[in-house]
Design a protein around this motif. Sequence first.
Motif, PDB file in Angstrom:
ATOM      1  N   ASN A 161      36.085  57.246  32.189  1.00  0.00           N
ATOM      2  CA  ASN A 161      35.961  55.814  31.937  1.00  0.00           C
ATOM      3  C   ASN A 161      35.480  55.591  30.514  1.00  0.00           C
ATOM      4  O   ASN A 161      34.891  56.498  29.907  1.00  0.00           O
ATOM      5  CB  ASN A 161      34.965  55.203  32.929  1.00  0.00           C
ATOM      6  N   PRO A 162      35.715  54.406  29.960  1.00  0.00           N
ATOM      7  CA  PRO A 162      35.250  54.150  28.603  1.00  0.00           C
ATOM      8  C   PRO A 162      33.770  54.480  28.451  1.00  0.00           C
ATOM      9  O   PRO A 162      32.952  54.105  29.288  1.00  0.00           O
ATOM     10  CB  PRO A 162      35.519  52.653  28.420  1.00  0.00           C
ATOM     11  N   ALA A 206      38.381  61.529  36.893  1.00  0.00           N
ATOM     12  CA  ALA A 206      38.536  60.234  36.223  1.00  0.00           C
ATOM     13  C   ALA A 206      37.591  60.174  35.029  1.00  0.00           C
ATOM     14  O   ALA A 206      36.474  60.695  35.081  1.00  0.00           O
ATOM     15  CB  ALA A 206      38.224  59.101  37.184  1.00  0.00           C
ATOM     16  N   ASP A 219      32.494  57.518  28.653  1.00  0.00           N
ATOM     17  CA  ASP A 219      32.187  58.827  29.227  1.00  0.00           C
ATOM     18  C   ASP A 219      32.312  59.931  28.186  1.00  0.00           C
ATOM     19  O   ASP A 219      33.282  59.953  27.419  1.00  0.00           O
ATOM     20  CB  ASP A 219      33.141  59.173  30.374  1.00  0.00           C
ATOM     21  N   GLN A 238      39.132  54.577  26.695  1.00  0.00           N
ATOM     22  CA  GLN A 238      39.925  53.917  27.723  1.00  0.00           C
ATOM     23  C   GLN A 238      39.879  54.773  28.985  1.00  0.00           C
ATOM     24  O   GLN A 238      39.568  55.959  28.933  1.00  0.00           O
ATOM     25  CB  GLN A 238      41.366  53.699  27.257  1.00  0.00           C
ATOM     26  N   ALA A 239      40.169  54.165  30.111  1.00  0.00           N
ATOM     27  CA  ALA A 239      40.133  54.870  31.392  1.00  0.00           C
ATOM     28  C   ALA A 239      41.363  55.751  31.558  1.00  0.00           C
ATOM     29  O   ALA A 239      42.417  55.479  30.992  1.00  0.00           O
ATOM     30  CB  ALA A 239      40.053  53.862  32.527  1.00  0.00           C
ATOM     31  N   ASP A 241      47.207  57.720  32.934  1.00  0.00           N
ATOM     32  CA  ASP A 241      46.622  56.490  33.463  1.00  0.00           C
ATOM     33  C   ASP A 241      46.326  56.617  34.957  1.00  0.00           C
ATOM     34  O   ASP A 241      45.351  56.052  35.446  1.00  0.00           O
ATOM     35  CB  ASP A 241      47.567  55.307  33.249  1.00  0.00           C
ATOM     36  N   TYR A 253      42.744  59.860  33.599  1.00  0.00           N
ATOM     37  CA  TYR A 253      42.461  61.074  34.360  1.00  0.00           C
ATOM     38  C   TYR A 253      42.784  62.287  33.506  1.00  0.00           C
ATOM     39  O   TYR A 253      43.851  62.340  32.884  1.00  0.00           O
ATOM     40  CB  TYR A 253      43.317  61.124  35.634  1.00  0.00           C
TER      41      TYR A 253
END
Length: 101
Positions: free
Chosen positions: A31-32, A29, A34, A52-53, A78, A55
């Motif tokens: 995340n914003p 995953a 990262d 944006q989040a 997503d 995978y």
Amino acid sequence: MIYALTVPGPIEDAEEVRVLEWHCAVDDAVNPGDLVVELETHKALVEVRAAQAGYLRRIVCADGGWCAIGAPLAILSDTLDEMPGEQADDLPMLLVEFEVC
């Protein structure tokens, strides 16, 4: 939705970048904010962070590989339920933040 993570640009005096290091593995995953991947030009280091989040589903350009500005680096989704296809060129671009150091 499936997205392409592309080499961000424009980057001054650069037409291509080299992948230094991926900071996540396939199916991780993100995340914003990262740090996803570090790139380098002949003159600078470029840190690419997720905006944006999602995978990470497939790495297109591995560590040490060279990619043109705007070319796909990886495919993200997503959710883990979404299966990416083989082609990354026609996918919408994942939002990223990048900093040239």
